[in-house]
Motif scaffolding. Structure first.
Motif: not given
Length: 158
Positions: A46-55
């Motif tokens: 997630n570029i906006a939140k600067k993190c890796v996400q799993t959804r």
């Protein structure tokens, strides 16, 4: 009154659209009524939140149709799908008619596909259990028991 489903779907939509590339992970599950379901997760930066996400995105009876629907709903470019992971079932990973083959043909010919590492590990451990001689099993149990009861002996901090 706020519809929580719409809010969550908008959040997922925004998160997924913030990434340039993402892989899909598919698996089957059985709910409490013993009904099999296929589920789809995506993992992305997630570029906006600067993190890796799993959804968790959705469940379906046909994983390929589900991925196609997700691409249409989120208006994602087909080449943004860069990876696909699932259990080793031929329907999922088959090179001719499996979901992986269809995704390569219709989305990204350079798609990285793999048999899920955790599924492989479970299969390997089940196979290994069949092969371990009794003496080795006893030795492993003795070592584990020793470590369990003497773990303070391993600590060099004093």
């Amino acid at each position: 009154m706020v519809n929580i489903h719409d809010y969550i779907m908008k959040e997922i939509h925004d998160d997924v659209n913030s990434s340039l590339f993402w892989p899909a992970m598919a698996d089957e599950t059985t709910d409490s009524s013993v009904t099999e379901q296929l589920i789809l997760y995506v993992r992305f930066v997630n570029i906006a939140k600067k993190c890796v996400q799993t959804r968790f995105l959705a469940d379906s009876e046909n994983i390929f149709d589900l991925i196609k629907a997700i691409f249409e709903k989120f208006e994602l470019p087909r080449e943004s799908l860069v990876g696909y992971s699932s259990d080793g079932a031929s329907v999922m990973t088959g090179v001719r008619k499996g979901v992986a083959a269809k995704l390569k043909a219709q989305y990204n010919p350079k798609l990285f596909t793999q048999h899920c590492f955790n599924h492989r590990l479970v299969l390997a451990s089940k196979d290994a259990q069949k092969e371990i001689p009794g003496e080795v099993e006893t030795t492993i149990k003795d070592v584990l028991d020793h470590l369990k009861w003497h773990s303070s002996d391993l600590c060099a901090c004093s």
